[in-house]
Design an enzyme around this catalytic site. Structure first.
Site, PDB file in Angstrom:
ATOM      1  N   ARG A  63       0.580  -1.042  -0.711  1.00 29.98           N
ATOM      2  CA  ARG A  63       0.237  -0.100  -0.131  1.00 29.98           C
ATOM      3  C   ARG A  63       0.762   1.345  -0.237  1.00 29.98           C
ATOM      4  NH1 ARG A  63      -4.997   0.036  -1.653  1.00 29.98           N
ATOM      5  NH2 ARG A  63      -5.607  -1.352  -0.085  1.00 29.98           N
ATOM      6  N   HIS A 159       0.931   2.962 -10.327  1.00 29.38           N
ATOM      7  CA  HIS A 159      -0.091   2.892  -9.156  1.00 29.38           C
ATOM      8  C   HIS A 159       0.530   4.734  -8.169  1.00 29.38           C
ATOM      9  CE1 HIS A 159      -3.396   3.049  -6.696  1.00 29.38           C
ATOM     10  NE2 HIS A 159      -3.183   2.277  -7.586  1.00 29.38           N
ATOM     11  N   GLU A 259      -1.951   8.494 -11.234  1.00 27.46           N
ATOM     12  CA  GLU A 259      -1.117   7.454 -11.960  1.00 27.46           C
ATOM     13  C   GLU A 259      -1.420   7.065 -13.678  1.00 27.46           C
ATOM     14  OE1 GLU A 259      -3.981   3.685 -10.999  1.00 27.46           O
ATOM     15  OE2 GLU A 259      -4.630   4.477  -8.880  1.00 27.46           O
TER      16      GLU A 259
END
Length: 286
Positions: A63, A159, A259
């Site tokens: 994450r 991302h 992203e």
């Protein structure tokens, strides 16, 4: 390549490489997923968000930082049988090469098909992620090659989780006039705000995006892409963030994903063909 010249370290319990340019700019990349977890420009502070409760390991996504999304985005295809966001971000990559020049330092990590990937996706491939730092610039180049005997379609994204002082302070410029797909409300529209502001959860895929500028108080961060025509703008908001077990409940206010991606127009590589997409982040001088 003599990998002993690389600063090899460990982050989140995983092997990583730490590259430093002659001017002090630096980045850290996990071998797990070729995941960039830190970028500190010369004379500046950390620019990427990495959750303090992030985890990493086989089959687990990290994450924060910059996950590599391939060969599909989310579960949108082109092969919806694959895990969410594909498999590249949860696989162990290898160090392919490293170079330290007079103005930059870079490392290339590689991933290729094996029995495990072919059980998920029956194709031959080679991926490379090249991470380059120098001054106040980070370059991320994702390269794909079809090494098999059959064509395959793919989508891809870098991302990028950006650290922000507070989401309410953030302004994102450059999206005006871009068509977007709203994954929260459904449907599509054309962005009519010259300066996008954020107040909570957002999940949009913008198409044919030009250069962007993120403003966060005095901070100015430019975002440029080549061959990655889409941009995903995402924040989980307070409710979804509170439900995540790998992100503190209040941290939605301190990150924004912008992203670089190729989602809306997947490409097909024929045997022997290659593709490369570049994402560049530049922090303006104070």
């Amino acid at each position: 390549m003599n990998v002993s010249t690389l600063n090899q370290t460990e982050v989140l319990g995983q092997p990583a490489v730490h590259i430093v340019a002659p001017d002090g700019a630096q980045a850290t990349v996990l071998l797990h997923g070729a995941h960039v977890v830190s970028w500190v420009p010369a004379g500046a502070h950390e620019q990427l968000y990495l959750s303090p409760t992030a985890v990493a390991g086989p089959g687990r996504a990290v994450r924060g930082g910059v996950p590599v999304i391939f060969p599909q985005f989310e579960q949108m295809g082109p092969d919806t049988s694959l895990p969410r966001h594909g498999f590249a971000r949860t696989r162990a990559w290898e160090i392919d090469s490293h170079h330290r020049g007079r103005e930059h330092s870079q490392v290339t990590l590689a991933l290729h098909d094996d029995a495990d990937t072919r059980a998920l996706w029956p194709h031959g491939f080679r991926l490379e992620l090249t991470v380059s730092v120098g001054a106040r610039r980070l370059d991320l180049e994702l390269f794909a090659e079809n090494t098999g005997q059959t064509p395959w379609p793919f989508a891809a994204a870098l991302h990028t989780y950006l650290a922000v002082s507070n989401l309410a302070n953030v302004r994102l410029q450059g999206l005006e006039g871009c068509r977007y797909r709203d994954r929260l409300l459904g449907g599509s529209a054309v962005e009519d705000h010259p300066e996008k502001r954020f107040h909570g959860e957002m999940d949009r895929i913008y198409s044919q995006v030009p250069d962007l500028l993120l403003r966060d108080g005095p901070r100015r961060l430019s975002l440029r892409s080549d061959n990655l025509p889409d941009a995903v703008v995402w924040n989980p908001g307070p409710q979804k963030c509170a439900a995540m077990n790998d992100m503190p409940a209040g941290d939605w206010e301190h990150m924004l994903c912008v992203e670089a991606a190729r989602i809306e127009s997947p490409l097909t590589l024929q045997p022997g063909e290659t593709w490369a997409g570049l994402h560049t982040l530049v922090l303006a001088e104070d």
